[in-house]
Scaffold this motif. Sequence first.
Motif, mmCIF file in Angstrom:
data_model
loop_
_atom_site.group_PDB
_atom_site.id
_atom_site.type_symbol
_atom_site.label_atom_id
_atom_site.label_comp_id
_atom_site.label_asym_id
_atom_site.label_seq_id
_atom_site.Cartn_x
_atom_site.Cartn_y
_atom_site.Cartn_z
ATOM 1 N N SER A 292 4.091 -12.211 3.559
ATOM 2 C CA SER A 292 3.326 -10.831 4.283
ATOM 3 C C SER A 292 3.275 -11.133 5.619
ATOM 4 C CB SER A 292 2.070 -10.506 3.145
ATOM 5 O OG SER A 292 1.563 -9.133 4.013
ATOM 6 N N ALA A 293 3.992 -10.241 6.190
ATOM 7 C CA ALA A 293 2.789 -10.557 8.318
ATOM 8 C C ALA A 293 1.583 -10.320 8.168
ATOM 9 C CB ALA A 293 3.836 -9.850 8.653
ATOM 10 N N ALA A 294 1.311 -9.442 7.161
ATOM 11 C CA ALA A 294 -0.082 -8.273 7.789
ATOM 12 C C ALA A 294 -1.423 -9.782 7.046
ATOM 13 C CB ALA A 294 -0.166 -7.621 6.923
ATOM 14 N N SER A 295 -0.557 -10.609 6.009
ATOM 15 C CA SER A 295 -1.894 -11.926 5.730
ATOM 16 C C SER A 295 -1.834 -12.337 6.574
ATOM 17 C CB SER A 295 -1.020 -12.160 4.184
ATOM 18 O OG SER A 295 -0.751 -11.451 3.256
ATOM 19 N N VAL A 296 -0.960 -12.914 7.449
ATOM 20 C CA VAL A 296 -0.510 -13.885 8.116
ATOM 21 C C VAL A 296 -1.078 -13.237 8.921
ATOM 22 C CG1 VAL A 296 0.814 -15.839 9.657
ATOM 23 C CG2 VAL A 296 1.439 -14.991 7.135
ATOM 24 N N GLU A 297 -0.925 -11.893 9.831
ATOM 25 C CA GLU A 297 -2.194 -11.687 11.091
ATOM 26 C C GLU A 297 -3.641 -11.258 10.392
ATOM 27 O OE1 GLU A 297 1.444 -8.192 12.283
ATOM 28 O OE2 GLU A 297 -0.541 -7.716 10.846
ATOM 29 N N ARG A 298 -3.877 -11.293 9.354
ATOM 30 C CA ARG A 298 -5.754 -11.966 9.299
ATOM 31 C C ARG A 298 -6.027 -13.023 9.195
ATOM 32 N NH1 ARG A 298 -4.281 -7.041 5.185
ATOM 33 N NH2 ARG A 298 -3.780 -8.936 4.084
ATOM 34 N N VAL A 299 -5.274 -13.875 9.061
ATOM 35 C CA VAL A 299 -5.497 -15.198 8.695
ATOM 36 C C VAL A 299 -5.918 -15.429 10.326
ATOM 37 C CG1 VAL A 299 -4.904 -17.463 7.965
ATOM 38 C CG2 VAL A 299 -4.927 -16.480 6.441
ATOM 39 N N LEU A 300 -4.895 -15.629 11.455
ATOM 40 C CA LEU A 300 -5.033 -15.691 12.862
ATOM 41 C C LEU A 300 -5.880 -14.780 13.098
ATOM 42 C CD1 LEU A 300 -1.234 -16.031 13.388
ATOM 43 C CD2 LEU A 300 -2.488 -17.275 13.250
ATOM 44 N N SER A 302 -9.443 -14.003 11.749
ATOM 45 C CA SER A 302 -10.068 -14.055 12.018
ATOM 46 C C SER A 302 -10.222 -15.990 12.462
ATOM 47 C CB SER A 302 -10.365 -14.648 10.088
ATOM 48 O OG SER A 302 -9.504 -16.026 9.418
ATOM 49 N N CYS A 303 -9.637 -16.628 13.011
ATOM 50 C CA CYS A 303 -9.452 -17.964 13.606
ATOM 51 C C CYS A 303 -10.558 -17.449 14.998
ATOM 52 C CB CYS A 303 -8.254 -17.963 13.971
ATOM 53 S SG CYS A 303 -7.306 -18.656 12.705
ATOM 54 N N PRO A 304 -11.733 -18.167 14.900
ATOM 55 C CA PRO A 304 -12.439 -18.307 16.390
ATOM 56 C C PRO A 304 -11.559 -18.054 17.775
ATOM 57 C CG PRO A 304 -13.368 -20.308 14.826
ATOM 58 C CD PRO A 304 -11.988 -19.693 14.291
ATOM 59 N N GLY A 305 -12.114 -17.185 18.774
ATOM 60 C CA GLY A 305 -11.258 -17.436 20.073
ATOM 61 C C GLY A 305 -9.863 -16.526 19.884
ATOM 62 N N VAL A 306 -9.800 -16.059 18.659
ATOM 63 C CA VAL A 306 -8.546 -14.486 18.401
ATOM 64 C C VAL A 306 -8.794 -13.549 18.040
ATOM 65 C CG1 VAL A 306 -5.988 -14.034 17.247
ATOM 66 C CG2 VAL A 306 -7.117 -16.495 17.526
ATOM 67 N N ARG A 307 -8.512 -12.790 19.142
ATOM 68 C CA ARG A 307 -8.979 -11.024 19.114
ATOM 69 C C ARG A 307 -8.275 -10.434 18.387
ATOM 70 N NH1 ARG A 307 -10.362 -7.870 24.863
ATOM 71 N NH2 ARG A 307 -12.417 -8.907 23.947
ATOM 72 N N GLU A 308 -6.338 -10.227 18.137
ATOM 73 C CA GLU A 308 -6.181 -9.892 16.930
ATOM 74 C C GLU A 308 -4.552 -11.245 17.245
ATOM 75 O OE1 GLU A 308 -4.800 -5.825 19.307
ATOM 76 O OE2 GLU A 308 -4.747 -6.346 20.679
ATOM 77 N N ALA A 309 -3.355 -10.459 16.706
ATOM 78 C CA ALA A 309 -2.026 -11.032 16.188
ATOM 79 C C ALA A 309 -0.993 -10.260 15.860
ATOM 80 C CB ALA A 309 -2.120 -12.447 15.511
ATOM 81 N N CYS A 310 0.334 -9.905 15.955
ATOM 82 C CA CYS A 310 1.027 -9.497 15.207
ATOM 83 C C CYS A 310 2.184 -10.766 15.310
ATOM 84 C CB CYS A 310 2.011 -8.815 16.649
ATOM 85 S SG CYS A 310 3.326 -7.630 15.356
ATOM 86 N N VAL A 311 2.742 -10.727 13.883
ATOM 87 C CA VAL A 311 4.088 -11.744 13.176
ATOM 88 C C VAL A 311 4.376 -11.150 12.813
ATOM 89 C CG1 VAL A 311 4.074 -13.016 10.974
ATOM 90 C CG2 VAL A 311 1.919 -13.249 12.386
ATOM 91 N N GLY A 320 17.029 -17.875 7.162
ATOM 92 C CA GLY A 320 17.304 -17.131 7.452
ATOM 93 C C GLY A 320 16.171 -16.245 8.067
ATOM 94 N N GLU A 321 14.611 -16.516 8.241
ATOM 95 C CA GLU A 321 14.484 -15.643 8.814
ATOM 96 C C GLU A 321 12.975 -16.768 8.747
ATOM 97 O OE1 GLU A 321 13.546 -10.850 8.563
ATOM 98 O OE2 GLU A 321 12.749 -12.074 6.403
ATOM 99 N N ALA A 322 12.411 -16.545 10.551
ATOM 100 C CA ALA A 322 11.201 -17.327 10.915
ATOM 101 C C ALA A 322 10.131 -16.717 11.106
ATOM 102 C CB ALA A 322 12.141 -18.268 12.093
ATOM 103 N N VAL A 323 9.253 -17.337 10.480
ATOM 104 C CA VAL A 323 8.199 -16.808 11.234
ATOM 105 C C VAL A 323 7.490 -17.289 12.257
ATOM 106 C CG1 VAL A 323 5.421 -15.980 10.116
ATOM 107 C CG2 VAL A 323 7.321 -16.999 9.254
ATOM 108 N N VAL A 324 7.275 -16.129 13.207
ATOM 109 C CA VAL A 324 6.352 -15.775 14.849
ATOM 110 C C VAL A 324 5.291 -15.336 15.025
ATOM 111 C CG1 VAL A 324 8.684 -16.542 15.388
ATOM 112 C CG2 VAL A 324 8.419 -14.152 15.356
ATOM 113 N N ALA A 325 4.193 -15.193 15.655
ATOM 114 C CA ALA A 325 3.706 -14.903 16.032
ATOM 115 C C ALA A 325 3.163 -14.705 17.451
ATOM 116 C CB ALA A 325 2.289 -15.035 15.260
ATOM 117 N N LEU A 326 2.705 -13.965 18.053
ATOM 118 C CA LEU A 326 1.807 -13.164 19.125
ATOM 119 C C LEU A 326 0.630 -13.021 19.376
ATOM 120 C CD1 LEU A 326 3.196 -12.851 21.510
ATOM 121 C CD2 LEU A 326 3.138 -10.712 21.696
#
Length: 381
Positions: A292-300, A302-311, A320-326
């Motif tokens: 779930s992209a949303a689950s990875v975004e929530r973890v990122l 919640s990390c100190p110093g991170v404002r937001e993320a898109c996965v 098949g597909e690779a998970v990437v994050a901005l």
Amino acid sequence: MRVVWLDGSAAAIAALAEAVAAAVEGGETVLPLNAADPSAQSLLEAMSPEQPVEPDTAVIIATSGSTGAPKGVLLSARALTASATSTHVRLGGPGSWLLATPAHYIGGLQVLVRARLAGMKPAFLTGEGFRTDAFAAAAAPVLAAEGPRYTALVPTQLVRLLDDGGAGLAAARAFDAIVLGAAATSPKLRTRAEEAGVRIVPAYGMSETASGCVYDGVPLDGVRVEQDADERLCISGDVLAHGYRLAPELSAESFHGGWFRTSDRGRLLPDGRVEVLGRADDVINTGGVKVSAASVERVLGSCPGVREACVVGLPDAEWGEAVVALVVAEQTVDANALRAAVRTELGAAATPKRLEFATELPLRGPGKVDRTAVRARFVAP
């Protein structure tokens, strides 16, 4: 069909407010369009204003959405007023409203409907872009009025107010409630708002539900939410649209038996609250594991110093597909530490294969993250 072109001026918004009020009372159907949108003309053509309008349609919300295919949501007076009335009940009664989001989207248009039902004249935030000083100035007449004072924002606007402080933040604190919609409210943003004394009400909804229909996890009065076998959220109630403009097959596919099947995954918690897990098409199949992209975004997030993320997922010959994050960071953050946090919380499959940093996430529409643009950034030469 009456087409109202919005050019950012108070005069255009006032004209739309009057047109919508007339439509709700049985007058001509209204189609609001953004004059500055390069795709507005194609949206207009797709809505075929020369053809008869579907019965009981007060407003058509036209959008190209995430797919790029034009779609017109048909909203009745009943749906619009049911949403506005239930919103006032949930927030604390009818009050004064500040329109601070684009009125051609349902979140902004509903501010006009709510103000009309409350017997109040809404204030307008006009001009290009969102400036916190302009927000404060536009809010002044609403905040000077008696009774409850409300506005509706998207998360990026709230972040700007919190970051800039000053008169804009002071104005935000003075509202009795700020409905926060169009995109998910992260736990970090909720905490920032609480610590700053800003009273927010995160809302979940869409054009098909006449704006937010679940406030802070609780469905509005008259709204039911269920989960189908595919974890898709299904919604019923008077707030529902009655289909799509000139698209009977799509209407029949999405609306059936008084229910609307959304594109979002979710679940019902034991206390009756609704938890939205993200869009169904945001699930990434990597190496045979569904992430779930949303689950990875929530973890990122919640990390100190991170404002937001898109996965997002990218085609990959091996996986098949690779998970990437901005990621948007408030300070220097170690990418390896972020990957480790995801691995610990969600496992190796969910760990981003690539992770890049940006000063902000690309947006579309009223404030949603543009995932197509994020993917393009990773595949650009």
